[in-house]
Design an enzyme around this catalytic site. Sequence first.
Site, PDB file in Angstrom:
ATOM      1  N   ASP A   1       3.526   5.900  -0.518  1.00 42.99           N
ATOM      2  CA  ASP A   1       4.340   7.093  -0.700  1.00 42.99           C
ATOM      3  C   ASP A   1       5.795   6.729  -1.013  1.00 42.99           C
ATOM      4  O   ASP A   1       6.355   5.822  -0.384  1.00 42.99           O
ATOM      5  CB  ASP A   1       4.285   7.913   0.595  1.00 42.99           C
ATOM      6  CG  ASP A   1       4.977   9.242   0.468  1.00 42.99           C
ATOM      7  OD1 ASP A   1       4.485  10.089  -0.278  1.00 42.99           O
ATOM      8  OD2 ASP A   1       6.036   9.431   1.117  1.00 42.99           O
TER       9      ASP A   1
ATOM     10  N   GLU B   1      -4.871 -11.755   0.796  1.00 49.13           N
ATOM     11  CA  GLU B   1      -5.523 -12.507   1.884  1.00 49.13           C
ATOM     12  C   GLU B   1      -6.860 -11.835   2.249  1.00 49.13           C
ATOM     13  O   GLU B   1      -7.881 -12.509   2.404  1.00 49.13           O
ATOM     14  CB  GLU B   1      -4.563 -12.495   3.072  1.00 49.13           C
ATOM     15  CG  GLU B   1      -5.042 -13.224   4.291  1.00 49.13           C
ATOM     16  CD  GLU B   1      -4.122 -12.895   5.488  1.00 49.13           C
ATOM     17  OE1 GLU B   1      -2.874 -12.884   5.312  1.00 49.13           O
ATOM     18  OE2 GLU B   1      -4.665 -12.635   6.579  1.00 49.13           O
TER      19      GLU B   1
HETATM   20  C1  GLC Z   1       5.711  12.052  -1.716  1.00 49.38           C
HETATM   21  C2  GLC Z   1       4.511  12.905  -1.352  1.00 49.38           C
HETATM   22  C3  GLC Z   1       4.994  14.269  -0.969  1.00 49.38           C
HETATM   23  C4  GLC Z   1       5.901  14.141   0.236  1.00 49.38           C
HETATM   24  C5  GLC Z   1       7.048  13.164  -0.047  1.00 49.38           C
HETATM   25  C6  GLC Z   1       7.744  12.760   1.220  1.00 49.38           C
HETATM   26  O1  GLC Z   1       6.330  12.488  -2.866  1.00 49.38           O
HETATM   27  O2  GLC Z   1       3.593  12.915  -2.409  1.00 49.38           O
HETATM   28  O3  GLC Z   1       3.937  15.154  -0.695  1.00 49.38           O
HETATM   29  O4  GLC Z   1       6.432  15.396   0.558  1.00 49.38           O
HETATM   30  O5  GLC Z   1       6.592  11.963  -0.638  1.00 49.38           O
HETATM   31  O6  GLC Z   1       6.929  11.923   1.982  1.00 49.38           O
END
Ligand code: GLC
Length: 533
Positions: A203, A253
Amino acid sequence: MNAPSNAAWWTESVTYQIYVRSFADSDGDGVGDLNGIRSRLPYLRELGVDAVWLTPCYPSPQHDHGYDVADYTDIEPAYGTLHDFDRLVAEAHGLGLRVLLDIVPNHCSVEHPWFRAALAAGPGSPERERFHFRPGDGDDPPNNWRSMFGGPAWQRTPDGEWFLHLFTPEQPDWNWNHPDVVEMFEGVLRFWLDRGVDGFRIDAAQGLHKDPELPDVADPFEEERIADATNVHAWNRPEVHEVYRAWRRIADEYAARDGSDRPLIGEITGIGKRHLHEYVQPDQLHQGFFWDLLDSPFDAEAFATTIRRGQEQAARTGAPVTWVLGNHDTVRVATRYGGGAPGAGPGDIEAGTARARAAALLALALPGAVYIYQGEELALPEVVDLPLDRITDPIYWRTEGRRLGRDGCRIPLPWNGTTAPFGFSGTPHTWLPQPLSFARHTVEHAQSDPASTWHLYRQALRLRRDLLADAGPLQLLPAPPGALVFRRGHGFTCALNTGDAPVDAPHPGTPLLSSAPLPDGKLPADTAAWWTD
Ligand code: GLC
């Protein structure tokens, strides 16, 4: 069927994104959960995908629906237990499906024990160094950065210090210069890999490191633009690549143990987008979402440009492109292509659906991996008229209603029946309400109609596996205005017509599959088709 045995299975795989809250609810609380997913794994196997990506399912107060993580090595109680998770992974593997987890390294939740300890320990404490705490500038925040979801990127604590949050104030940013943070995340990767996880979607992967001086941005950000994804001091810092080199060593790994790669897939957005090739490298991330397709209008010329850019990207990184048409942050593709938007109505949803079907055949014919967002196979539209008092996305609250946010693409999935909850749950009181129109989009309905989008996806996935697995690169061919034609491998042709009128089918071979009937051998507007010589 077993999971493909080749090491680099991810290069051509089709991954299905499960938005955990909205996929299937097993215990009747109106919120999706792991046992709900387990019960529907045969559905995904039948559809024919290779892998699933689960959105964050860690304990979380759900201020950003799980992207605010309170504990990286456990399961959100509303979604189940670690035991349920282990059974999910085992059963998915038994069906030949890989499981990818969503890891959230840029920020955690205000309920993470280290953040609570930092608040309790007070200014100047070592606990605060794991985050970005600073004194303010008088009554103003320490700098002029703004958050992605509206408002300043700083929150004041009762003792007067401020902490940095690039998303909501409930999501404090980690200080990646702190060795505890580095070490903790490496342990988190190992924890889940040891439980059998096959890879990770990362993310906000262009975040993590910040300029340690936290300087003001030179071009102060205008409130109207809301999301500051252009802050060069906060995004796409060179130090982040060291993090991914270390993560890749861990993934490799585990891959060496059984010969099966554990791919790392970056969500690189904002200013990171044009640097994607710097992240997708043999010693860093395996994949990164290639946003050009998602960002492209339904237009043959724009698609051709996207494909050429994709080819350049593949050449620069040595890794095939990762194509994507939608996800849980974007207006659903059928609505987007029909000109609809939250707050502005559904647009021409019929045309949008025809175009979404055509674009699916385009994406699935391209060389590389594809990510499908749950419900795309049901031609689900965006819900654009959610009652305002049911909106849950922090974007709505943070922008004081100027942006309605992303709830409309996160409505619980309709499985069967003609009224809510459409087989999603035991209760009609689902966390986001389902519209009655979902009756036309249930899995049951789609499976009983041979012309449905579900059948189109299912056939496309089978043909792709049979014909395109080793087809190699593509070759764009000359095409009539408004159309796009390309060939791959031995005698495979894909054509798409984004114009207003039918065009002569560009290929004399045998049609394999089309997103709409091909009367008189012509390719109608808003249609794509596949042929073989
Ligand atoms: C990313 C995710 C989104 C979230 C953001 C903060 O863009 O896809 O849904 O709100 O990160 O974590």
